[in-house]
Structure formats: C-alpha cells, structure tokens
Design an enzyme around this catalytic site. Sequence first.
Site, PDB file in Angstrom:
ATOM      1  CG  ASP A 208      -4.298 -10.028   4.174  1.00 34.71           C
ATOM      2  OD1 ASP A 208      -3.373  -9.395   3.654  1.00 34.71           O
ATOM      3  OD2 ASP A 208      -5.497  -9.843   3.917  1.00 34.71           O
ATOM      4  CD  GLU A 250      -1.254  -6.431   5.231  1.00 32.70           C
ATOM      5  OE1 GLU A 250      -1.052  -5.710   4.247  1.00 32.70           O
ATOM      6  OE2 GLU A 250      -2.354  -6.961   5.453  1.00 32.70           O
TER       7      GLU A 250
HETATM    8  C1  GLC Z   1      -3.468  -7.065   2.169  1.00 37.64           C
HETATM    9  C2  GLC Z   1      -2.729  -7.501   0.927  1.00 37.64           C
HETATM   10  C3  GLC Z   1      -3.310  -6.814  -0.275  1.00 37.64           C
HETATM   11  C4  GLC Z   1      -4.808  -7.098  -0.364  1.00 37.64           C
HETATM   12  C5  GLC Z   1      -5.494  -6.723   0.942  1.00 37.64           C
HETATM   13  C6  GLC Z   1      -6.919  -7.169   0.983  1.00 37.64           C
HETATM   14  O1  GLC Z   1      -3.257  -5.741   2.458  1.00 37.64           O
HETATM   15  O2  GLC Z   1      -1.372  -7.234   1.057  1.00 37.64           O
HETATM   16  O3  GLC Z   1      -2.679  -7.226  -1.458  1.00 37.64           O
HETATM   17  O4  GLC Z   1      -5.374  -6.403  -1.426  1.00 37.64           O
HETATM   18  O5  GLC Z   1      -4.848  -7.339   2.042  1.00 37.64           O
HETATM   19  O6  GLC Z   1      -7.002  -8.563   1.051  1.00 37.64           O
END
Ligand code: GLC
Length: 605
Positions: A208, A250
């Site tokens: 993430d 991500e």
């Molecule tokens: C990522 C997740 C999102 C979350 C963010 C902060 O972008 O997809 O849902 O709010 O991280 O943790």
Amino acid sequence: MKKAGSATDVLWFKDAIIYELHVRAFQDSNGDGVGDFPGLISRLDYLQDLGVTCLWLLPFFPSPLRDDGYDIANYVDVNPVYGTLADFKAFLDEAHKRGMQVLIELVINHTSDQHPWFQAARNAPSGSPLRDFYVWSQDNQRYRDVPIIFKDTEKSNWAWDEVAGAYYWHRFFSHQPDLNFDNEAVMEEVLKAMRFWLDMGVDALRMDAIPYLYERDGTRCESLPETHAAIKRIRAAIDADYTNRIILAEANQWPSDVRPYFGDGDECHMAFHFPLMPRIYMALRQEDRLPITDIMAQTPPIPDNCQWALFLRNHDELTLEMVTDDERDYMYYAYSADPKMRINVGIRRRLAPLVDNNRRRIELLNSLIFSFPGTPIVYYGDEIGMGDNIYLGDRNGVRTPMHWNPDRNAGFSTAVPERLYFPVVMDPIYGYQAVNVETQLSDQSSLLHWTRNMIALRKLFQVFGRGTLEFLSPTNRKVLAYLRRYTLLDGHIETVLCVANLSRFAQPALLDLAQFAGCVPVEMLGYVPFPPISQQLYAVTLTPYSFFWLELQPAPEAPQPPASLSDEEAAELARHPGDTEVQVPLTPDAPDTAQRSDLTRKTER
Ligand code: GLC
C-alpha cells in the site's frame, strides 16, 4: 530450504484473475452485522465457481477502522470482529484447496495512531529509538512542497501531538502517522510482520502507498532512491526464503514513474496501471479510442517477470489524479452529475452506476481489462452489477454488503437491519431484490453468467496474460482493434485479434490484416469461424458497444477425400472443404453448460 507457496508456476500471477473483497462486506456468519472469516469460507465455492484464481483481501487486522482498516493497530493478528487467526488460517487452507491464491495488504507507510509503536513513541524521550519509529519535527514547515493526498480532509502533512510536544508526519489521514524508515528497527519489524504471513502460506502482498516511505528535504518525498532500495531489500528477503510469492505495488503515478517499481525484475512483481483506468471510461464517453492508445503508447516495456494489474473499480474512489486538468473536468462532468458522487480527487461510484447500468457498456469495459496486457481484477459485487450508496460518508458507498439473495439483508447477515455495519443497497434498480447472486445464477443470460464465461474463456489462452500488444489503426477511431500474440512452450503461437466498438451506434471498420492472409479468425466465445483473411482490408461490422475476440488460426488444410468416398461425396467435400472444421455456433445467450462444454473442447485441442 525455501518455503513453497501454493502456486506451482513462478509466473502464476500473470495468468491470474484477481477478485478484490472485504471480509467485512462478504458474509456474516454469526449475526453481528459484520462479515467474518467463517462467512467468507462459506462463500468460497461461489468464488471458485466464478473462476477467479486469486483473492485479494482488504485489511483485516486489528484497527480502529477510521480508514477501513488501512489504519493498522497490530500487523500480526486478525481484527476480532472478523474472527481469529485460526479462522484466517482455515480460510487460507480452504482457498488453497480450491486452487486459489491469497493476496493480503502490507501497509507499511503508516500505522494507526492507536498502534502500540505510536503510543510508545509519543511517550518516549525525544531522540530515543522508540520515538524514532515515526517522523517528528518541532515545526510544521519541513518538506513544505510535498503535496497533500487527502486534500479534502487534511490541511497539512504534519499534525501536532500534545503528548510528544512535537509534530508528526502523515501522508494520509492525521490519525495515520508515517513510519520512519531511516530507523533500521522499523524495517526489521516490517520484515517480521511480512514473514509472519508468508510463513503461514499467504501468496501475495499488496504494498500500500509504496512511493512515500522516505522523506528528504528539497524533494516531493516520493519514489526516492532510498524507497527503491527498501523495496529491493523486501524483495530479496522474499526471494531468499520463499517460492512463488509476489508483491504488488500501489503507486498511483504515470506509467513511466511506476516503471522503476519493477526495478530490473528485482522489485515488485506487479503494479497497478492507474492511468489506464480513467482513460477507459473517457474513451467510452468520447467514443474515441485515443485516450486508450495514447496512454498505452506512454507505457514503457516492463521486465519479463513482471506484470501490470488492471482494474475498472476498487474500494477507493475512481481516482482522477493521473489525468490532466481538462480531462478531470470532463470526467467529473461525464460521470458525476451529482456533487455527492465526488470525493477528494475522484468519483465514488461502482461500475454499473457509472455506466448507467448499461449491460453492453459493462461487458465492453470488462472485455478490455480481460484482454489487455496484464492481470484483471474484479471488484466484489461488480460481477452482478451491484450499485452504490453515495450518501454514505468517505468511500463507504462502494463498500456495502454483498448481495447474495432477495431475503433479509440480501442474505449477507441475519442481524436486524439496523445492526449492519452499512445498510445494503435498496433502491429499485440496484437494490438487493433486483440485483443478487441467487437470482442471477438462475438466469442464464445474467451478467454473472456472462462474467463467468469470460473468465473461463480467458483462462484457456495464456496470450491474454502473457502476450504482446499491437494496436491496429482503422480510420474509424470509434473502433479499438489490437493484436495479442504469444508463443506457448510447445511452440504453438496464440494470436488473438480484439475489436471493440466504443460507440453507442453500430460501426464498421476496415482492418489491415495482410500479414495474416490465409488465416481464419475464429470468434472465441462461440468458436465460430469468420471469413478468411486476404491481402485486402478485412471488414468488420460491430453493433453498439460490442466487441469480438477472434483467434487467428492458420487456414485449414484442404482434407484429402478418403479412398472409400463415392465420386459424389468427394465432389461435395471439395465444394465445402471447411465444413469439417465448423463447430456449432452458440448465441451469446446460449446455456452456460453448452458454452462450457465448447470451451472444454478448446482446452483439449
Ligand atoms: C491506499 C488505500 C486507501 C487508503 C490509503 C491510506 O491508497 O487504497 O483505501 O485510504 O491507502 O492508507
């Protein structure tokens, strides 16, 4: 001795079909209004039957749930409301037994402010190792040029902590302090947490918010060399001790900026293709293939052992960060008539409502992510065309309970409706009485059956997950046409021609396929041969929003009449030589079982 993963092929993720779900939203087994692992286990047969091969679980760790679990308070346990560690293990075993891999979240950029590390840090003396787990400052002016991600809720990337008497750094919500990767102890804890899940048998980790691990003066604190070094270290730790496990990045960035996250094949195995997603919607609305071909032209090649992850929707808003200002205005105008549909830099709606519940548009968009280079991801509920609830706060409108049947609470829970973590969708068009799994299973022409068939078909051809991409340029720009090619291990070359009509009206197109002269395009869902290709431009006609997947097969050799045929029979065969190859065509609405047996025939080729 390395610990084996559940997959047998090191490149398994290239052939995967990923299904993204939240344990909380899927099935409640104990009537408390919240989904849980025993509930999820009871729905695994459904997922296996749908044909998906990898389950991506949103965060299920102990958490105050102020960011739906991305605010983690303990990396190595299960939130009791979803079950126990034993329940998770049981789920993992059951998924593996059904041949499905499991992808979980590794959220290492930040923790919840309720994490014991943060509680210890704020109470520890300034400059001590415990305090140093997070990023502190006496003023809030450092790293001033770093953009704020949650623009609509946060005013600064710094927040004041009374207990510590200092500001702490946070790229997301202020209750999510960023970990300090300059502290070696942090990396060691992260590796420990990672090993905890990999030792248990988890196959894949979504990293993430990965670009933001380090902070440096005079930079945007994004994608720094130190961050890439940290990812390489994580990858090396995985490769040293485990087989067939993968990490998915991500990184919501332009393709050329994401490219470094693959490294030389020694960083992340996969990364989301963020900019492609809004451009698919844009191409559809503008009835013009340019947004798609343009972004793909800007997508650099990636190492052979890497893969793009493709999606239409997910648990967040449809993010519009990776478009120009004009494009963003256009997207807001085209896809979010009601301001309630907007949040942060994006649109909080599900797939079906985004395309006005138009079945042909839903199918067309799915056909694109199922046939583009990469691994497709289906967001739970989109396989039945679930709707959303824009009146729930944050991004919660796309996180409501799964619709299983027309009974109370959509079959999701036996709790009194008031107790559900979120209400089920109830409006007359998308409500659970109209849109649910049970009803669609009994309807052979439902979206669910269609999705299942597409997944089954895609799984028969490795070319989709592994092949090359080449666009054709018919003069009609409402038509998107592309070739996918892949040489299988046995030397057989799979060549697939995809043609998609982005327009609401019927469209003709002339395709230059001279290099395949003599080949026969065979429509892949029905196994229907089309007229052979010649040196001339190849004409196709497409109904509104329709698409074809055509396998280009070498021309069938003219069969020699067996000696025992009479003269008349031999003459008849000469007049219709192709007939021996022709399969019974199936209509798109043909019963699923018939289509499946047809697909089986193809596998046995
Ligand atoms: C990522 C997740 C999102 C979350 C963010 C902060 O972008 O997809 O849902 O709010 O991280 O943790």
